[in-house]
Design a protein around this motif. Structure first.
Motif, short mmCIF file in Angstrom:
data_model
loop_
_atom_site.label_atom_id
_atom_site.label_comp_id
_atom_site.label_asym_id
_atom_site.label_seq_id
_atom_site.Cartn_x
_atom_site.Cartn_y
_atom_site.Cartn_z
N UNK A 63 -19.27 -24.00 93.37
CA UNK A 63 -20.27 -24.86 93.97
C UNK A 63 -21.65 -24.25 93.76
N UNK A 64 -22.60 -25.07 93.48
CA UNK A 64 -23.98 -24.60 93.29
C UNK A 64 -24.92 -25.71 93.73
N UNK A 65 -26.18 -25.38 93.80
CA UNK A 65 -27.19 -26.33 94.26
C UNK A 65 -28.31 -26.46 93.24
N UNK A 66 -28.88 -27.63 93.21
CA UNK A 66 -30.17 -27.84 92.56
C UNK A 66 -31.20 -27.84 93.68
N UNK A 67 -32.29 -27.14 93.49
CA UNK A 67 -33.38 -27.13 94.46
C UNK A 67 -34.52 -27.94 93.86
N UNK A 68 -34.75 -29.11 94.41
CA UNK A 68 -35.73 -30.05 93.85
C UNK A 68 -36.92 -30.19 94.80
N UNK A 69 -38.12 -30.17 94.21
CA UNK A 69 -39.31 -30.43 95.02
C UNK A 69 -39.35 -31.91 95.37
N UNK A 70 -39.65 -32.19 96.61
CA UNK A 70 -39.82 -33.57 97.05
C UNK A 70 -41.25 -34.01 96.68
N UNK A 71 -41.55 -35.28 96.79
CA UNK A 71 -42.94 -35.70 96.56
C UNK A 71 -43.92 -34.92 97.46
N UNK A 72 -43.54 -34.70 98.72
CA UNK A 72 -44.38 -33.89 99.61
C UNK A 72 -44.49 -32.46 99.11
N UNK A 73 -43.39 -31.95 98.57
CA UNK A 73 -43.39 -30.60 98.01
C UNK A 73 -44.32 -30.47 96.82
N UNK A 74 -44.32 -31.48 95.98
CA UNK A 74 -45.21 -31.48 94.82
C UNK A 74 -46.67 -31.50 95.27
#
Length: 107
Positions: A63-74
């Motif tokens: 199992x692994x994760x993708x860490x994605x920036x949200x629009x707020x994160x961007x």
């Protein structure tokens, strides 16, 4: 999260924007901070809605994760980048002036 600087949070966000499938261990190694501090930083970014996770399976079936920036994160990353640039520019200008002053003292 108190012991993780804004600069470190920005670096985490920049690294994740470039490579969202980095593991926490890889992030910690890139940043030169502990795995615990990396986990704390990621948890805070997730709690603040700046990063979201998505599960995926690696080829070795772990199992692994993708860490994605949200629009707020961007948007937050851009704001932090602007502040960081302003701070570094001021530091650069102060060092440049100090060097000029020191050169004037030389024969």
């Amino acid at each position: 999260m108190k012991n993780v600087s804004e600069e470190t949070r920005l670096r985490v966000m920049r690294l994740l924007a470039e490579n969202p499938n980095l593991t926490q261990r890889e992030l910690a190694a890139e940043l030169g901070i502990s795995l615990g501090a990396t986990n704390s930083c990621l948890r805070a970014l997730i709690d603040w809605g700046l990063v979201k996770t998505e599960n995926f399976r690696k080829s070795d079936n772990q199992r692994a994760y993708l860490y994605l920036l949200t629009p707020s994160g961007i948007a937050q990353k851009l704001s932090m980048t602007r502040r960081f640039i302003a701070i570094k520019q001021a530091e650069y200008d102060a060092i440049r002036k100090e060097l000029e002053d020191l050169r004037k003292e030389l024969p």
